[in-house]
Design a protein around this motif. Structure first.
Motif, PDB file in Angstrom:
ATOM      1  N   TYR A   1     -61.760  18.173 -49.231  1.00  0.00           N
ATOM      2  CA  TYR A   1     -61.480  16.752 -49.482  1.00  0.00           C
ATOM      3  C   TYR A   1     -61.524  16.603 -50.991  1.00  0.00           C
ATOM      4  O   TYR A   1     -62.607  16.561 -51.558  1.00  0.00           O
ATOM      5  CB  TYR A   1     -62.544  15.860 -48.855  1.00  0.00           C
ATOM      6  CG  TYR A   1     -62.560  15.873 -47.341  1.00  0.00           C
ATOM      7  CD1 TYR A   1     -61.510  15.327 -46.616  1.00  0.00           C
ATOM      8  CD2 TYR A   1     -63.647  16.389 -46.650  1.00  0.00           C
ATOM      9  CE1 TYR A   1     -61.544  15.313 -45.229  1.00  0.00           C
ATOM     10  CE2 TYR A   1     -63.683  16.379 -45.273  1.00  0.00           C
ATOM     11  CZ  TYR A   1     -62.630  15.834 -44.568  1.00  0.00           C
ATOM     12  OH  TYR A   1     -62.664  15.820 -43.206  1.00  0.00           O
TER      13      TYR A   1
ATOM     14  N   PHE B   1     -64.096  18.617 -52.909  1.00  0.00           N
ATOM     15  CA  PHE B   1     -65.254  18.910 -52.060  1.00  0.00           C
ATOM     16  C   PHE B   1     -64.853  19.826 -50.899  1.00  0.00           C
ATOM     17  O   PHE B   1     -63.914  19.537 -50.146  1.00  0.00           O
ATOM     18  CB  PHE B   1     -65.837  17.596 -51.524  1.00  0.00           C
ATOM     19  CG  PHE B   1     -66.984  17.792 -50.584  1.00  0.00           C
ATOM     20  CD1 PHE B   1     -68.225  18.194 -51.052  1.00  0.00           C
ATOM     21  CD2 PHE B   1     -66.821  17.587 -49.210  1.00  0.00           C
ATOM     22  CE1 PHE B   1     -69.283  18.382 -50.179  1.00  0.00           C
ATOM     23  CE2 PHE B   1     -67.872  17.772 -48.335  1.00  0.00           C
ATOM     24  CZ  PHE B   1     -69.107  18.166 -48.826  1.00  0.00           C
TER      25      PHE B   1
ATOM     26  N   ALA C   1     -65.371  20.980 -47.492  1.00  0.00           N
ATOM     27  CA  ALA C   1     -66.084  20.530 -46.291  1.00  0.00           C
ATOM     28  C   ALA C   1     -66.192  21.645 -45.257  1.00  0.00           C
ATOM     29  O   ALA C   1     -67.183  21.745 -44.541  1.00  0.00           O
ATOM     30  CB  ALA C   1     -65.390  19.316 -45.685  1.00  0.00           C
TER      31      ALA C   1
ATOM     32  N   ASN D   1     -75.906  16.847 -39.673  1.00  0.00           N
ATOM     33  CA  ASN D   1     -74.873  15.906 -40.103  1.00  0.00           C
ATOM     34  C   ASN D   1     -74.265  16.348 -41.423  1.00  0.00           C
ATOM     35  O   ASN D   1     -74.974  16.795 -42.314  1.00  0.00           O
ATOM     36  CB  ASN D   1     -75.465  14.506 -40.262  1.00  0.00           C
ATOM     37  CG  ASN D   1     -75.737  13.878 -38.913  1.00  0.00           C
ATOM     38  OD1 ASN D   1     -74.992  14.098 -37.968  1.00  0.00           O
ATOM     39  ND2 ASN D   1     -76.812  13.125 -38.811  1.00  0.00           N
ATOM     40  N   GLY D   2     -72.951  16.235 -41.504  1.00  0.00           N
ATOM     41  CA  GLY D   2     -72.273  16.608 -42.743  1.00  0.00           C
ATOM     42  C   GLY D   2     -71.965  18.093 -42.843  1.00  0.00           C
ATOM     43  O   GLY D   2     -71.499  18.560 -43.871  1.00  0.00           O
ATOM     44  N   ALA D   3     -72.190  18.827 -41.751  1.00  0.00           N
ATOM     45  CA  ALA D   3     -71.972  20.276 -41.789  1.00  0.00           C
ATOM     46  C   ALA D   3     -70.490  20.632 -41.770  1.00  0.00           C
ATOM     47  O   ALA D   3     -70.090  21.693 -42.226  1.00  0.00           O
ATOM     48  CB  ALA D   3     -72.670  20.937 -40.609  1.00  0.00           C
ATOM     49  N   GLY D   4     -69.670  19.722 -41.238  1.00  0.00           N
ATOM     50  CA  GLY D   4     -68.230  20.011 -41.152  1.00  0.00           C
ATOM     51  C   GLY D   4     -67.734  20.136 -39.723  1.00  0.00           C
ATOM     52  O   GLY D   4     -66.621  20.609 -39.488  1.00  0.00           O
ATOM     53  N   LYS D   5     -68.528  19.689 -38.765  1.00  0.00           N
ATOM     54  CA  LYS D   5     -68.128  19.813 -37.354  1.00  0.00           C
ATOM     55  C   LYS D   5     -66.922  18.930 -37.049  1.00  0.00           C
ATOM     56  O   LYS D   5     -65.920  19.386 -36.496  1.00  0.00           O
ATOM     57  CB  LYS D   5     -69.304  19.402 -36.438  1.00  0.00           C
ATOM     58  CG  LYS D   5     -70.580  20.169 -36.678  1.00  0.00           C
ATOM     59  CD  LYS D   5     -71.661  19.781 -35.695  1.00  0.00           C
ATOM     60  CE  LYS D   5     -72.166  18.352 -35.843  1.00  0.00           C
ATOM     61  NZ  LYS D   5     -72.906  18.095 -37.094  1.00  0.00           N
ATOM     62  N   THR D   6     -67.036  17.652 -37.403  1.00  0.00           N
ATOM     63  CA  THR D   6     -65.947  16.722 -37.112  1.00  0.00           C
ATOM     64  C   THR D   6     -64.669  17.158 -37.819  1.00  0.00           C
ATOM     65  O   THR D   6     -63.581  17.145 -37.228  1.00  0.00           O
ATOM     66  CB  THR D   6     -66.341  15.296 -37.550  1.00  0.00           C
ATOM     67  OG1 THR D   6     -67.501  14.908 -36.826  1.00  0.00           O
ATOM     68  CG2 THR D   6     -65.235  14.309 -37.286  1.00  0.00           C
ATOM     69  N   THR D   7     -64.802  17.574 -39.050  1.00  0.00           N
ATOM     70  CA  THR D   7     -63.637  18.026 -39.808  1.00  0.00           C
ATOM     71  C   THR D   7     -62.938  19.170 -39.084  1.00  0.00           C
ATOM     72  O   THR D   7     -61.713  19.156 -38.902  1.00  0.00           O
ATOM     73  CB  THR D   7     -64.069  18.480 -41.215  1.00  0.00           C
ATOM     74  OG1 THR D   7     -64.744  17.394 -41.858  1.00  0.00           O
ATOM     75  CG2 THR D   7     -62.882  18.902 -42.046  1.00  0.00           C
TER      76      THR D   7
HETATM   77  N1  ADP Z   1     -62.233  11.678 -45.058  1.00  0.00           N
HETATM   78  C1  ADP Z   1     -63.158  12.289 -45.840  1.00  0.00           C
HETATM   79  N2  ADP Z   1     -63.051  12.255 -47.178  1.00  0.00           N
HETATM   80  C2  ADP Z   1     -63.966  12.865 -47.964  1.00  0.00           C
HETATM   81  N3  ADP Z   1     -65.036  13.536 -47.516  1.00  0.00           N
HETATM   82  C3  ADP Z   1     -65.207  13.613 -46.191  1.00  0.00           C
HETATM   83  C4  ADP Z   1     -64.277  12.987 -45.274  1.00  0.00           C
HETATM   84  N4  ADP Z   1     -64.688  13.223 -44.011  1.00  0.00           N
HETATM   85  C5  ADP Z   1     -65.825  13.947 -44.126  1.00  0.00           C
HETATM   86  N5  ADP Z   1     -66.132  14.177 -45.417  1.00  0.00           N
HETATM   87  C6  ADP Z   1     -67.287  14.964 -45.913  1.00  0.00           C
HETATM   88  O1  ADP Z   1     -67.168  16.250 -45.392  1.00  0.00           O
HETATM   89  C7  ADP Z   1     -68.423  16.734 -44.953  1.00  0.00           C
HETATM   90  C8  ADP Z   1     -68.349  17.166 -43.510  1.00  0.00           C
HETATM   91  O2  ADP Z   1     -68.176  16.026 -42.710  1.00  0.00           O
HETATM   92  P1  ADP Z   1     -68.035  16.085 -41.146  1.00  0.00           P
HETATM   93  O3  ADP Z   1     -66.998  17.075 -40.790  1.00  0.00           O
HETATM   94  O4  ADP Z   1     -67.839  14.699 -40.658  1.00  0.00           O
HETATM   95  O5  ADP Z   1     -69.470  16.636 -40.720  1.00  0.00           O
HETATM   96  P2  ADP Z   1     -70.222  16.566 -39.318  1.00  0.00           P
HETATM   97  O6  ADP Z   1     -69.269  16.113 -38.278  1.00  0.00           O
HETATM   98  O7  ADP Z   1     -70.716  17.945 -39.104  1.00  0.00           O
HETATM   99  O8  ADP Z   1     -71.349  15.600 -39.486  1.00  0.00           O
HETATM  100  C9  ADP Z   1     -69.430  15.627 -45.197  1.00  0.00           C
HETATM  101  O9  ADP Z   1     -70.125  15.915 -46.374  1.00  0.00           O
HETATM  102  C10 ADP Z   1     -68.583  14.406 -45.358  1.00  0.00           C
HETATM  103  O10 ADP Z   1     -69.174  13.508 -46.256  1.00  0.00           O
END
Ligand code: ADP
Ligand code: MG
Lengths: 260, 315
Positions: B11, B14, B16, B36-42
């Motif tokens: 991102y 950054f 992710a 949280n913030g590990a990158g799972k959702t991404t």
């Molecule tokens: N749209 C975005 N723009 C910038 N940074 C993002 C965005 N989505 C997530 N992040 C960052 O990427 C990292 C991983 O996020 P995410 O995949 O949501 O983690 P998880 O689902 O494991 O909690 C986090 O540090 C988050 O702040």
């Protein structure tokens, strides 16, 4: 095509399951109704005057042109009023999906972004068409008081629909850029207002720039329609504006995926 | 069935998700574990075609998500972290829309809806407007949407987050029952959840995979990771000695006594039969077990453990 219909159906119904459709249509009819009433009453006064004068001169009253006196200004008014209600129609279009996360459902389903944009545009535009066509009662009323030409009325409606396609396109595009409905509505209004005022700026600038401003003006292009003149050039302007904004909406949804 | 190859996502500047690679076999449930913030959702958003990767790709049933996103999307059911619901619609209207969106032929829509509703037990709320439903039911509607086209692959992003304990159990059972037919990736930050429902685990932190294992293998390598708090009605001395003699209990970290109750914090093997044998020995002694719970801090312990062991390996 089936995908577009699926998106369209949901979107179109959602207007009617919330108060939006009713509020927008109601507001539009009240505003246009007020202008119609004002036009009618000044027209009636004018023609009564004429008749009274004719009677005094012991001559038959001269014919009055209802197209010129009512229909043309009425459609000009309607065209201006649409600038105010279109932002309300389109404000939720993409913004709501972005905010609630349903965009994630749409974008991970086997449909293309173009189909989503098309479905959403058609739903908003259909609401616009319904709203605009409900004004047919005004020309109908006029039939009782005069003998309007039907052609100019039909041409005016073509203009109203063309202008609607362009402004709804603008609204869908703006809504694709924000998840905030208020910003979406305000943004659309500002762009529409700009395209409206730009014709007025044109009067103060000369040469090519003035001509360009003139060309941009969304209302300027409507004048001929209101006069009952059908010019494909004006229709092309509206349709191109519609096409360009929908393309921009498509790009903004796609680039959102790349950026975020 | 699912192959994730060198997946990287930035991102801006950054990072992710940092070059992760793993596979899931057909019919298996893979737990994607991380804080949280590990990158799972991404990662999940990339696999589902919601957003493109910066580098690498994901392959689902032989289709590359970057090259053939539509083919992948047809084969995936996805439940995002917040269920993507149109809250003004009724459950029935919503599922009907979802079915058509996923291109189920018109004739089969009704059958697909019935099947999905039966699976997630939604039949008694079909006519209700979604915004009037409880969180647990909303979650189920989200699940129904994900399974309605009977996809080969299910991607579930923290499916139990924000639910109450009963709902959590129900959703876990539901997911368990969906395995076999579907290949599932499920993300969570709750360690026991992985142990309960997953066949394999991938642990991710700061966008990097720090462990790939089965839950059993993980718990073997995680001795001492689980802490149990037990409150027993009995003499402190005796309770402590009985507890420490129980198989799987490594040590007693704390013991406190107050008006006839004794409360212990135990460090045990990361296995559930420890709890069972503890409750058995206590009841044999005639002591009432008043409370037993896993200390919530375990996940941090796992990560501290994982991080430190990976550092040891490097050193
Ligand atoms: N749209 C975005 N723009 C910038 N940074 C993002 C965005 N989505 C997530 N992040 C960052 O990427 C990292 C991983 O996020 P995410 O995949 O949501 O983690 P998880 O689902 O494991 O909690 C986090 O540090 C988050 O702040
Ligand atoms: Mg997440």
């Amino acid at each position: 095509m089936k995908n577009v219909i699926t998106i369209f159906n949901r979107e179109f119904r959602s207007y009617f399951s919330s108060p939006i459709a009713y509020v927008v249509i109601g507001l539009f009819l009240v505003l246009t109704g007020v202008f119609f009433y004002l036009l009618m009453s000044s027209f009636l006064q004018y023609s009564a005057n004429l008749q009274w004068q004719a009677a005094r001169m012991r001559q038959p009253a001269p014919p009055v042109n209802v197209n010129h006196m009512i229909i043309r200004p009425l459609f000009s008014n309607i065209s201006v009023i649409t600038l105010f209600v279109v932002p309300m129609i389109t404000m939720r279009s993409f913004s709501d999906d972005k905010k609630t996360g349903t965009l994630e459902l749409l974008l991970t389903s086997p449909v293309t972004t173009a189909q989503i944009v098309a479905g959403k545009f058609l739903a908003a535009f259909s609401l616009y068409v319904i709203m605009a066509l409900l004004t047919w009662v005004y020309p109908l009323v006029i039939v009782f008081f005069g003998d309007p030409d039907v052609m100019p009325v039909a041409i005016s409606y073509i203009g109203i629909l063309g202008m609607g396609a362009a402004s709804v396109g603008i609204g869908v595009w703006i809504s694709s850029m924000t998840e905030n409905q208020i910003i979406s509505a305000m943004g659309t209004f500002v762009v529409l207002l700009f395209l409206w005022l730009v014709g007025w700026f044109a009067n103060f600038s000369s040469g090519a720039i003035g001509g360009f401003f003139q060309y941009l003006s969304i209302v300027e292009h409507f004048d001929d329609f209101a006069k009952g003149i059908f010019d494909t050039g004006h229709l092309m302007y509206y349709l191109s504006l519609c096409g360009i904004t929908l393309f921009l909406a498509h790009q903004s949804i796609e680039s959102l995926r790349w950026r975020s | 069935m699912i192959e994730i190859r060198n997946l990287t996502k930035r991102y801006g500047s950054f990072l992710a998700v940092d070059d992760i690679t793993f596979e899931v076999e057909k019919g298996k449930i893979l737990g994607f574990l991380g804080p949280n913030g590990a990158g799972k959702t991404t990662t999940m958003r990339i696999v589902t075609g919601f957003m493109p990767p910066t580098k690498g790709t994901a392959i689902v049933s032989g289709f590359d998500v970057v090259e053939n996103p539509l083919d992948v999307k047809r084969r995936i059911g996805y439940m995002p972290e917040t269920p993507p619901l149109y809250v003004d619609m009724t459950v029935e209207e919503y599922l009907n829309f979802a079915a058509r969106l996923k291109q189920i032929p018109a004739k089969e829509v009704k059958g697909a809806m019935e099947l999905a509703c039966a699976k997630v037990d939604l039949n008694n709320v079909l006519g209700k407007v979604i915004k009037a439903l409880s969180k647990g039911y909303k979650q189920r509607v989200g699940l129904a949407q994900a399974i309605i086209h009977d996809p080969e692959v299910l991607i579930l992003d923290e499916p139990t987050i924000g639910l109450d304990p009963i709902q959590i159990r129900e959703v876990r059972e539901l997911i368990r029952s969906l395995a076999g037919e579907h290949t599932i990736i499920l993300s969570t930050h709750i360690l026991p959840e992985v142990d309960m429902i997953c066949d394999e685990v991938v642990i991710i932190q700061n966008g990097k995979i720090i462990a790939k294992d089965t839950p059993d293998g993980l718990s073997k390598s995680m001795k001492g990771a689980e802490r149990l708090t037990v409150v027993v009605e009995g003499p402190t001395e005796e309770v402590s000695s009985v507890a420490s003699a129980t198989e799987g209990v490594n040590s007693i970290l704390e013991s406190t006594a107050e008006n006839g109750h004794c409360s212990l914090v135990l460090e045990c093997d990361f296995k559930f039969h420890v709890r069972k044998s503890l409750s058995n020995v206590f009841s044999k002694k005639g002591w009432s077990l008043l409370e037993m719970k896993v200390k919530e801090s375990t996940l941090e312990d796992v990560f501290i453990h994982m991080m430190s062991s990976s550092e040891e390996e490097e050193a």
